[in-house]
Design a protein around this motif. Structure first.
Motif, PDB file in Angstrom:
ATOM      1  N   ARG A 103      42.886  35.894  57.611  1.00 37.86           N
ATOM      2  CA  ARG A 103      43.517  36.512  56.455  1.00 37.86           C
ATOM      3  C   ARG A 103      44.514  35.553  55.798  1.00 37.86           C
ATOM      4  N   GLY A 104      44.291  35.304  54.488  1.00 38.22           N
ATOM      5  CA  GLY A 104      45.248  34.523  53.702  1.00 38.22           C
ATOM      6  C   GLY A 104      46.125  35.498  52.939  1.00 38.22           C
ATOM      7  N   GLY A 105      45.690  35.825  51.702  1.00 38.67           N
ATOM      8  CA  GLY A 105      46.447  36.776  50.885  1.00 38.67           C
ATOM      9  C   GLY A 105      45.931  38.201  50.981  1.00 38.67           C
ATOM     10  N   GLY A 106      44.807  38.416  51.653  1.00 38.73           N
ATOM     11  CA  GLY A 106      44.249  39.760  51.829  1.00 38.73           C
ATOM     12  C   GLY A 106      43.673  40.366  50.560  1.00 38.73           C
ATOM     13  N   HIS A 107      43.381  39.523  49.558  1.00 40.73           N
ATOM     14  CA  HIS A 107      42.931  40.019  48.265  1.00 40.73           C
ATOM     15  C   HIS A 107      41.421  40.116  48.113  1.00 40.73           C
ATOM     16  N   GLY A 113      43.980  31.280  39.415  1.00 40.78           N
ATOM     17  CA  GLY A 113      43.249  32.373  38.793  1.00 40.78           C
ATOM     18  C   GLY A 113      44.026  32.988  37.648  1.00 40.78           C
ATOM     19  N   ILE A 114      44.016  34.323  37.574  1.00 40.37           N
ATOM     20  CA  ILE A 114      44.721  35.011  36.487  1.00 40.37           C
ATOM     21  C   ILE A 114      45.677  36.087  37.018  1.00 40.37           C
ATOM     22  N   ILE A 115      45.873  36.093  38.343  1.00 44.04           N
ATOM     23  CA  ILE A 115      46.771  37.086  38.952  1.00 44.04           C
ATOM     24  C   ILE A 115      47.619  36.328  39.963  1.00 44.04           C
ATOM     25  N   THR A 125      47.287  36.889  44.306  1.00 40.98           N
ATOM     26  CA  THR A 125      46.113  36.480  45.079  1.00 40.98           C
ATOM     27  C   THR A 125      46.482  35.369  46.068  1.00 40.98           C
ATOM     28  N   GLY A 126      45.796  35.342  47.200  1.00 39.49           N
ATOM     29  CA  GLY A 126      46.049  34.309  48.200  1.00 39.49           C
ATOM     30  C   GLY A 126      45.508  32.959  47.769  1.00 39.49           C
ATOM     31  N   VAL A 127      46.252  31.910  48.108  1.00 36.26           N
ATOM     32  CA  VAL A 127      45.814  30.544  47.795  1.00 36.26           C
ATOM     33  C   VAL A 127      44.547  30.207  48.589  1.00 36.26           C
ATOM     34  N   GLY A 171      37.822  28.967  42.951  1.00 32.36           N
ATOM     35  CA  GLY A 171      39.048  29.099  42.168  1.00 32.36           C
ATOM     36  C   GLY A 171      38.857  28.871  40.683  1.00 32.36           C
ATOM     37  N   LEU A 172      38.829  29.960  39.916  1.00 30.12           N
ATOM     38  CA  LEU A 172      38.657  29.809  38.465  1.00 30.12           C
ATOM     39  C   LEU A 172      39.702  30.628  37.735  1.00 30.12           C
ATOM     40  N   GLY A 173      40.277  30.018  36.703  1.00 29.89           N
ATOM     41  CA  GLY A 173      41.326  30.714  35.966  1.00 29.89           C
ATOM     42  C   GLY A 173      41.721  29.974  34.709  1.00 29.89           C
ATOM     43  N   VAL A 180      39.940  27.510  60.206  1.00 32.08           N
ATOM     44  CA  VAL A 180      41.137  28.128  59.624  1.00 32.08           C
ATOM     45  C   VAL A 180      41.955  27.031  58.942  1.00 32.08           C
ATOM     46  N   VAL A 181      42.090  27.121  57.647  1.00 35.85           N
ATOM     47  CA  VAL A 181      42.863  26.112  56.914  1.00 35.85           C
ATOM     48  C   VAL A 181      44.342  26.472  57.022  1.00 35.85           C
ATOM     49  N   THR A 182      45.099  25.543  57.587  1.00 40.98           N
ATOM     50  CA  THR A 182      46.533  25.811  57.771  1.00 40.98           C
ATOM     51  C   THR A 182      47.367  25.232  56.631  1.00 40.98           C
ATOM     52  N   ALA A 195      26.288  34.496  42.328  1.00 42.91           N
ATOM     53  CA  ALA A 195      27.570  34.975  41.799  1.00 42.91           C
ATOM     54  C   ALA A 195      28.693  34.246  42.518  1.00 42.91           C
ATOM     55  N   TYR A 196      29.845  34.252  41.906  1.00 45.33           N
ATOM     56  CA  TYR A 196      31.029  33.639  42.517  1.00 45.33           C
ATOM     57  C   TYR A 196      31.325  34.370  43.830  1.00 45.33           C
ATOM     58  N   VAL A 197      31.375  33.633  44.934  1.00 51.71           N
ATOM     59  CA  VAL A 197      31.547  34.291  46.250  1.00 51.71           C
ATOM     60  C   VAL A 197      32.799  35.159  46.323  1.00 51.71           C
TER      61      VAL A 197
HETATM   62  C1  FAD Z   1      43.174  41.451  41.280  1.00 55.63           C
HETATM   63  C2  FAD Z   1      42.388  40.234  41.631  1.00 55.63           C
HETATM   64  C3  FAD Z   1      42.259  39.205  40.723  1.00 55.63           C
HETATM   65  C4  FAD Z   1      41.551  38.069  41.023  1.00 55.63           C
HETATM   66  N1  FAD Z   1      41.448  37.059  40.105  1.00 55.63           N
HETATM   67  C5  FAD Z   1      40.813  35.915  40.429  1.00 55.63           C
HETATM   68  C6  FAD Z   1      40.775  34.823  39.525  1.00 55.63           C
HETATM   69  O1  FAD Z   1      41.298  34.879  38.428  1.00 55.63           O
HETATM   70  N2  FAD Z   1      40.130  33.705  39.893  1.00 55.63           N
HETATM   71  C7  FAD Z   1      39.524  33.578  41.107  1.00 55.63           C
HETATM   72  O2  FAD Z   1      38.967  32.523  41.391  1.00 55.63           O
HETATM   73  N3  FAD Z   1      39.515  34.607  41.974  1.00 55.63           N
HETATM   74  C8  FAD Z   1      40.152  35.757  41.667  1.00 55.63           C
HETATM   75  N4  FAD Z   1      40.165  36.806  42.547  1.00 55.63           N
HETATM   76  C9  FAD Z   1      39.330  36.735  43.735  1.00 55.63           C
HETATM   77  C10 FAD Z   1      40.014  35.994  44.849  1.00 55.63           C
HETATM   78  O3  FAD Z   1      39.755  34.627  44.689  1.00 55.63           O
HETATM   79  C11 FAD Z   1      39.449  36.442  46.172  1.00 55.63           C
HETATM   80  O4  FAD Z   1      39.771  37.789  46.330  1.00 55.63           O
HETATM   81  C12 FAD Z   1      39.956  35.601  47.345  1.00 55.63           C
HETATM   82  O5  FAD Z   1      39.116  35.779  48.441  1.00 55.63           O
HETATM   83  C13 FAD Z   1      41.367  35.983  47.697  1.00 55.63           C
HETATM   84  O6  FAD Z   1      41.912  35.135  48.635  1.00 55.63           O
HETATM   85  P1  FAD Z   1      42.910  35.726  49.736  1.00 55.63           P
HETATM   86  O7  FAD Z   1      43.397  34.591  50.548  1.00 55.63           O
HETATM   87  O8  FAD Z   1      43.893  36.605  49.076  1.00 55.63           O
HETATM   88  O9  FAD Z   1      41.885  36.647  50.522  1.00 55.63           O
HETATM   89  P2  FAD Z   1      41.689  37.120  52.036  1.00 55.63           P
HETATM   90  O10 FAD Z   1      41.171  38.510  51.897  1.00 55.63           O
HETATM   91  O11 FAD Z   1      42.873  36.895  52.871  1.00 55.63           O
HETATM   92  O12 FAD Z   1      40.529  36.152  52.524  1.00 55.63           O
HETATM   93  C14 FAD Z   1      39.352  35.977  51.806  1.00 55.63           C
HETATM   94  C15 FAD Z   1      38.333  35.120  52.538  1.00 55.63           C
HETATM   95  O13 FAD Z   1      38.865  33.823  52.725  1.00 55.63           O
HETATM   96  C16 FAD Z   1      38.946  33.505  54.100  1.00 55.63           C
HETATM   97  N5  FAD Z   1      40.264  32.908  54.365  1.00 55.63           N
HETATM   98  C17 FAD Z   1      41.467  33.405  53.994  1.00 55.63           C
HETATM   99  N6  FAD Z   1      42.444  32.574  54.371  1.00 55.63           N
HETATM  100  C18 FAD Z   1      41.846  31.548  55.009  1.00 55.63           C
HETATM  101  C19 FAD Z   1      42.315  30.363  55.639  1.00 55.63           C
HETATM  102  N7  FAD Z   1      43.618  30.072  55.672  1.00 55.63           N
HETATM  103  N8  FAD Z   1      41.417  29.519  56.200  1.00 55.63           N
HETATM  104  C20 FAD Z   1      40.099  29.786  56.169  1.00 55.63           C
HETATM  105  N9  FAD Z   1      39.593  30.889  55.580  1.00 55.63           N
HETATM  106  C21 FAD Z   1      40.461  31.754  55.011  1.00 55.63           C
HETATM  107  C22 FAD Z   1      38.785  34.816  54.834  1.00 55.63           C
HETATM  108  O14 FAD Z   1      38.161  34.662  56.050  1.00 55.63           O
HETATM  109  C23 FAD Z   1      37.954  35.634  53.903  1.00 55.63           C
HETATM  110  O15 FAD Z   1      36.594  35.380  54.136  1.00 55.63           O
HETATM  111  C24 FAD Z   1      40.904  37.959  42.276  1.00 55.63           C
HETATM  112  C25 FAD Z   1      41.020  38.996  43.205  1.00 55.63           C
HETATM  113  C26 FAD Z   1      41.756  40.125  42.895  1.00 55.63           C
HETATM  114  C27 FAD Z   1      41.840  41.231  43.878  1.00 55.63           C
END
Ligand code: FAD
Length: 468
Positions: free
Chosen positions: A80-84, A140-142, A145-147, A155-157, A206-208, A422-424
């Motif tokens: 879990r990174g940002g949980g988004h 991105g545009i929010i 969101t987790g890095v 990563g598109l924005g 796991v990317v630290t 589609a974008y993963v």
């Molecule tokens: C409201 C909203 C707006 C968004 N807008 C954009 C946008 O403008 N552009 C865009 O490109 N995307 C956008 N997204 C999509 C976003 O890129 C994905 O939801 C992304 O997966 C979020 O990353 P996270 O770290 O928050 O997610 P998490 O739910 O924490 O993780 C997502 C995935 O990444 C893996 N992961 C997380 N952290 C690590 C780590 N440290 N090392 C290895 N693997 C890891 C997890 O295993 C999981 O498979 C948006 C999402 C939301 C909800």
């Protein structure tokens, strides 16, 4: 109890568990602990999973211990990174969640113009830290969101047409592999791994930490312009032709939205369905008015909120409309061309936006992002001009079926005009064929690299690339 590789329930070893707990500088959270429910929640409330353990890591040593424990105890492991994530891939049922949210530091090197970011940081952390130095990292545009997830998926924005995808600005990562080794991946070190993590998601370890190139972005000219739905077909055609030829420093994504009943939107537009373009111009500010003059002249926007704005403010413009904890159903596609018939389908479906937050966005990925060669990173669809996303969103769990059905119907109508895959990061769980279509001819190479670094598929809570 936990689940093993075959899905059978097993008891984790108590001594091993005690040793794991003692080794952590961070916390180990279990069902019944006071913070468990908050810790297991992800951004998309449609996803309800109950992990056996959540290791909230404080540092790399914790991540190494967590990976070792997960592997030795044969636990299903989610990172879990940002949980988004759209499909909630930052959490799993029964297994171990390696939660990096405490590792959210950002260090800007103004001399080298680089930015080092912890594996659990959010984009708002990066925007805040870099803005002080007149820099930004394309994201991105929010801002919530987790890095990690966003970067690893591509990563598109707002800065994609000018500076490319987030992965095009990635210089190196540090990561913990399935076998517990801590490595750096960059163009010079473990270059195959570096190629794979630029688009291949969390499949490889796991990317630290991430090392990014910082780009010279401070105040931009951006924000939404909105038109009534009756003008949507004309505006979409105009937008298609405009953005296909626009200079790289002009970015605008096309959207359908229901206007929120709040400032700064004028009261006569509240709850109205409208179409819009959300701009981000990164060229010289003195040229901005001239750039936007023909746009405003073509059809004066009914609501015009575009103007000079600090980059972090633009990044967080939508945060209030999309707080965590709502129901989200996602459908997405890559799009190369936008024929008039596809536009007609968009307009027809946009008229049925079911809730205040449901939307369709078309994000341009031409310009700098489109000029990177297909084989240069794991991201295959460099020839697509847009990433389309259709999301049914609402706070009320009772609307789950309605918003999902709406998004599917809209997507079905547009899918024949898409370019495959589609974008993963915008996909929920759609099966292996969709993942293969997304990676195109890069899939084979990704599967080989997966076999080299994670032959047992320890990291499979993601858009999974099977080791081969
Ligand atoms: C409201 C909203 C707006 C968004 N807008 C954009 C946008 O403008 N552009 C865009 O490109 N995307 C956008 N997204 C999509 C976003 O890129 C994905 O939801 C992304 O997966 C979020 O990353 P996270 O770290 O928050 O997610 P998490 O739910 O924490 O993780 C997502 C995935 O990444 C893996 N992961 C997380 N952290 C690590 C780590 N440290 N090392 C290895 N693997 C890891 C997890 O295993 C999981 O498979 C948006 C999402 C939301 C909800």
């Amino acid at each position: 109890m936990a689940r093993d590789d075959e899905g059978k329930t097993v008891m984790t070893n108590n001594a091993a568990m005690a040793a794991f707990r003692a080794s952590l500088h961070g916390e180990l959270i279990e069902p019944g602990d006071a913070g468990y429910d908050a810790a297991r929640k992800v951004y998309n409330a449609m996803i309800e999973r109950r992990p056996r353990l959540i290791a909230r890591c404080a540092d790399v040593a914790d991540v190494m211990a967590a990976v070792k424990f997960g592997r030795e105890q044969k636990l299903l492991v989610a990172i879990r990174g940002g949980g988004h994530n759209a499909g909630g891939l930052g959490v799993c049922d029964d297994g171990l969640v390696i939660d990096l949210s405490r590792m959210n530091y950002v260090r800007v090197d103004p001399k080298k113009k680089t930015v080092q970011v912890g594996g659990g940081a959010l984009w708002r952390d990066v925007d805040h830290a870099t803005h002080a130095f007149g820099m930004a990292v394309p994201s991105g545009i929010i801002s919530t969101t987790g890095v990690a997830g966003l970067t690893l998926g591509g990563g598109l924005g707002y800065l994609a047409r000018r500076y490319g995808l987030t992965i095009d600005n990635l210089l190196a990562v540090e990561m913990v592999l399935a076998d517990g080794r801590f490595v750096t991946a960059s163009a010079k070190e473990n270059s195959d791994l570096f190629w794979a993590v630029r688009g291949g998601g969390g499949n490889f370890g796991v990317v630290t930490s991430f090392l990014f190139k910082g780009q010279p972005v401070h105040t931009v000219y951006g924000g939404p312009m909105l038109w009534p739905l009756e003008d949507a077909a004309e505006m979409m055609r105009w937008y298609r032709d405009f953005i296909s030829k626009a200079p790289d420093d002009v970015y605008g994504f096309f959207a359908f939205h229901t206007i929120p009943p709040a400032a700064p939107f004028p009261a006569n537009f509240h709850f109205k369905k409208m179409c819009g373009i959300v701009w981000c111009y990164t060229g010289p500010m003195k040229k901005a008015e001239k750039i936007f003059k023909p746009i405003r002249k073509f059809k004066a926007p009914a609501v015009d909120l575009a103007g000079p704005i600090a980059h972090p403010a633009l990044q967080s413009l939508f945060d209030g409309l999309y707080p965590p904890g709502m129901q989200w159903y996602w459908k997405a596609d890559f799009v190369r061309t936008l024929p008039d018939e596809a536009i007609a389908q968009h307009v027809k479906n946009a008229a049925t936006l079911p809730t205040l937050q449901a939307t369709m966005h078309l994000y341009p990925i031409n310009g700098a992002a489109g000029r990177v060669k297909r084989g240069a990173t794991a991201w295959w669809h460099r020839d697509a001009n847009w990433t389309e996303v259709i999301v049914g969103v609402d706070p009320d769990p009772a609307k789950k079926e309605e918003i999902s059905a709406w998004a599917k119907e809209y997507w079905n109508a547009l899918h024949p005009y898409s370019s495959g895959g589609a974008y993963v990061n915008f996909m929920m769980e759609e099966g292996e064929e969709r993942i293969r279509a997304t990676y195109g001819k890069n899939y084979k190479r990704l599967a080989k690299i997966k076999k080299r670094y994670d032959p047992g598929n320890l990291f499979r809570v993601n858009q999974n690339i099977r080791p081969k």
